[in-house]
Design a protein around this motif. Structure first.
Motif, mmCIF file in Angstrom:
data_model
loop_
_atom_site.group_PDB
_atom_site.id
_atom_site.type_symbol
_atom_site.label_atom_id
_atom_site.label_comp_id
_atom_site.label_asym_id
_atom_site.label_seq_id
_atom_site.Cartn_x
_atom_site.Cartn_y
_atom_site.Cartn_z
ATOM 1 N N GLN A 6 6.417 5.002 -7.994
ATOM 2 C CA GLN A 6 6.280 3.909 -6.983
ATOM 3 C C GLN A 6 5.081 2.783 -7.005
ATOM 4 O OE1 GLN A 6 8.617 3.465 -4.580
ATOM 5 N NE2 GLN A 6 9.924 5.442 -5.127
ATOM 6 N N ILE A 7 4.040 3.095 -7.860
ATOM 7 C CA ILE A 7 3.102 2.327 -8.050
ATOM 8 C C ILE A 7 3.108 1.089 -9.143
ATOM 9 C CG2 ILE A 7 0.604 2.275 -8.612
ATOM 10 C CD1 ILE A 7 0.293 5.191 -7.903
ATOM 11 N N THR A 8 3.233 0.098 -8.700
ATOM 12 C CA THR A 8 3.581 -1.124 -9.563
ATOM 13 C C THR A 8 2.404 -2.153 -9.576
ATOM 14 O OG1 THR A 8 4.532 -2.661 -8.124
ATOM 15 C CG2 THR A 8 6.099 -0.720 -8.771
ATOM 16 N N GLU A 9 2.620 -3.290 -10.173
ATOM 17 C CA GLU A 9 1.591 -4.582 -10.024
ATOM 18 C C GLU A 9 1.610 -5.234 -8.870
ATOM 19 O OE1 GLU A 9 2.196 -6.561 -13.894
ATOM 20 O OE2 GLU A 9 1.311 -4.896 -15.092
ATOM 21 N N GLU A 10 2.545 -4.815 -8.065
ATOM 22 C CA GLU A 10 2.455 -5.347 -6.613
ATOM 23 C C GLU A 10 1.491 -4.606 -5.766
ATOM 24 O OE1 GLU A 10 3.721 -8.370 -6.184
ATOM 25 O OE2 GLU A 10 4.235 -8.436 -8.290
ATOM 26 N N THR A 11 1.261 -3.362 -6.185
ATOM 27 C CA THR A 11 0.586 -2.277 -5.119
ATOM 28 C C THR A 11 -1.161 -2.687 -5.101
ATOM 29 O OG1 THR A 11 2.344 -0.575 -6.173
ATOM 30 C CG2 THR A 11 0.130 -0.091 -4.792
ATOM 31 N N ALA A 12 -1.484 -2.812 -3.923
ATOM 32 C CA ALA A 12 -2.831 -3.133 -4.004
ATOM 33 C C ALA A 12 -3.782 -1.782 -3.830
ATOM 34 C CB ALA A 12 -3.146 -3.685 -2.524
ATOM 35 N N ALA A 13 -3.045 -0.813 -3.194
ATOM 36 C CA ALA A 13 -3.762 0.484 -3.290
ATOM 37 C C ALA A 13 -3.030 1.674 -2.976
ATOM 38 C CB ALA A 13 -4.994 0.434 -2.202
ATOM 39 N N PHE A 14 -3.340 2.623 -3.421
ATOM 40 C CA PHE A 14 -2.610 4.073 -3.047
ATOM 41 C C PHE A 14 -4.089 4.805 -2.448
ATOM 42 C CE2 PHE A 14 0.714 7.248 -4.727
ATOM 43 C CZ PHE A 14 0.129 8.182 -3.989
ATOM 44 N N HIS A 35 -4.618 7.361 -13.836
ATOM 45 C CA HIS A 35 -3.834 6.861 -15.023
ATOM 46 C C HIS A 35 -3.191 5.687 -14.688
ATOM 47 C CE1 HIS A 35 -2.680 5.727 -19.037
ATOM 48 N NE2 HIS A 35 -1.474 5.971 -18.780
ATOM 49 N N LYS A 36 -2.217 5.894 -13.727
ATOM 50 C CA LYS A 36 -1.132 5.030 -13.242
ATOM 51 C C LYS A 36 -2.029 3.903 -12.438
ATOM 52 C CE LYS A 36 3.284 3.797 -12.494
ATOM 53 N NZ LYS A 36 4.151 3.369 -13.647
ATOM 54 N N CYS A 37 -2.934 3.992 -11.465
ATOM 55 C CA CYS A 37 -3.621 3.073 -10.954
ATOM 56 C C CYS A 37 -4.313 2.339 -11.857
ATOM 57 C CB CYS A 37 -4.594 3.559 -10.027
ATOM 58 S SG CYS A 37 -3.820 4.441 -8.485
ATOM 59 N N ILE A 90 0.778 -1.259 0.197
ATOM 60 C CA ILE A 90 -0.146 -0.084 -0.033
ATOM 61 C C ILE A 90 0.744 1.176 -0.162
ATOM 62 C CG2 ILE A 90 -1.775 1.181 1.303
ATOM 63 C CD1 ILE A 90 -2.660 -1.386 2.400
ATOM 64 N N ILE A 91 0.481 2.165 -0.598
ATOM 65 C CA ILE A 91 1.263 3.315 -0.840
ATOM 66 C C ILE A 91 0.410 4.437 -0.245
ATOM 67 C CG2 ILE A 91 2.319 5.201 -2.216
ATOM 68 C CD1 ILE A 91 2.854 2.998 -4.387
ATOM 69 N N SER A 92 0.909 5.340 0.656
ATOM 70 C CA SER A 92 0.237 6.644 1.129
ATOM 71 C C SER A 92 1.434 7.869 0.891
ATOM 72 C CB SER A 92 -0.335 6.287 2.544
ATOM 73 O OG SER A 92 0.882 6.100 3.504
#
Length: 394
Positions: free
Chosen positions: A174-182, A206-208, A127-129
């Motif tokens: 930092q957002i990748t295909e391993e990221t569940a949520a931003f 768009h990135k999400c 998760i990214i915040s």
């Protein structure tokens, strides 16, 4: 023992210096002490009283529901009219795909539910915040908070959390295909009313989409008309995957929600069933109050008045000691040189009957977030007192 002594003796304290203002009643933008001292509430109980204290329509909705029933059963089992009607009203304010509402008791709980939902739906764990984000004080919500001072005493927290700078395009890498949520506040609150560009939010969306990451927008402070739109994301031409709200939602009653598309929310029904549980979530009295709050916002056209009221504050708060004013609607931060300059101004304003505050992660700025019902006359009165407090501390 009087109430002040009981407060200090038996209620858990969160600082060594509580305000200790005793309030006996409240109405509209005003609160009153036991001896009749009047305070204008310029912070709405930290973004809660968007339609003012004890709005008659909200009070009537509460009274009418009390005559029918209060708690009946844990959330999600019985068909309760206040919950169903509130969900319908919320969905009517949102993009078509956002059609499923999970009602809880607070913003922190809504964030907890949103984080679980994102992990369960995507099967991912990262998760990214954002730096200086504030999403609540429970363990999961604290984990995605962006200020180490508040987190360091409670580690270990959730693993897999990355904090990135708010509003910076480079952070989106930092957002990748391993990221569940931003997860991001549409307008940063405790960071001192920080506003990102439309281009940033559109690039984030768009990135999400590109990576299959769910975009969680936290509108606990910014929702329910506070920024001049019902939802702050309307300013940016984007839609969230999960929307989190609370505070101004209940007209003064405790309630929160996280909202998503039905296929996303459906993952809570299986493997395991009852994938998220709340006993008091969507309490019928709070739900009735929330529905009335939505009706007041619309019927009194309070949201349409926000921009003009914010501009009046900015016009009137003109002083050499004020370094600038940041705002999105009636989420406002009045910047001073330092906390040492600001604190005595806030203290004097309170003595003069105007309640303001600072921000958790921005101590040099004064918080202004009055009820949306505040009148032009009351804005003039409030600004006059603030300027007096500044002058007396010059």
């Amino acid at each position: 023992m009087n109430n002040r002594q009981l407060f200090l003796s038996h209620l858990a304290q969160t600082t060594d210096f509580p305000l200790l203002i005793e309030i006996e009643k409240a109405e509209g933008v005003y609160m009153y002490g036991p001896k009749g001292k009047k305070y204008m509430d310029l912070i709405s109980g930290i973004g809660v009283s968007n339609v003012g204290h004890r709005h008659p329509q909200v009070v009537k909705a509460i009274q009418d529901q009390l005559d029918k029933y209060m708690h009946l059963m844990v959330y999600g089992e019985y068909v309760q009219s206040p919950q169903a009607q509130l969900a319908k009203a919320l969905v009517s304010t949102l993009p078509k795909k956002m059609d499923n509402v999970y009602l809880v008791n607070s913003g922190s709980e809504a964030v907890e539910g949103a984080l679980k939902l994102a992990k369960r739906y995507t099967g991912r764990r990262e998760i990214i915040s954002c730096v200086n984000a504030y999403h609540g004080s429970s363990h999961g919500a604290l984990s995605v908070g962006g200020n180490e001072i508040f987190k360091r005493g409670y580690r270990p927290l959730l693993p897999g959390i990355t904090n990135v700078p708010f509003g910076e395009m480079e952070a989106l890498e930092q957002i990748t295909e391993e990221t569940a949520a931003f997860i991001i506040e549409t307008v940063q609150g405790e960071g001192g009313i920080r506003v990102a560009s439309k281009e940033f939010f559109q690039a984030l969306r768009h990135k999400c989409d590109e990576t299959g990451t769910l975009l969680i927008l936290d509108e606990i402070q910014a929702g329910f008309g506070r920024t001049g739109k019902f939802w702050a994301f309307e300013h940016y031409g984007i839609e969230p995957d999960i929307l989190v709200c609370a505070k101004g939602m209940g007209g003064g009653m405790p309630i929160g929600a996280f909202i998503a598309a039905q296929p996303v929310m459906a993952v809570f029904k299986n493997n395991p069933l009852l994938g998220h549980i709340t006993t008091f979530g969507g309490h019928p009295v709070s739900s009735a109050a929330s529905l009335a709050t939505i009706q007041v916002l619309k019927e009194e056209k309070l949201i349409e008045q926000v921009a003009a009221k914010a501009e009046l504050f900015k016009k009137l708060l003109n002083h050499d000691k004020i370094k600038g004013i940041r705002n999105k609607g009636l989420m406002m931060a009045v910047e001073f040189e330092s906390f040492e300059v600001l604190k005595p101004i806030i203290d004097r304003a309170i003595e003069l009957g105007i309640i303001t505050d600072w921000f958790l992660f921005c101590e040099d700025s004064m918080r202004i977030a009055p009820p949306l019902t505040i009148t032009e006359e009351e804005i003039h009165e409030a600004c006059k007192v603030i300027l007096q407090a500044i002058e007396e501390n010059s």
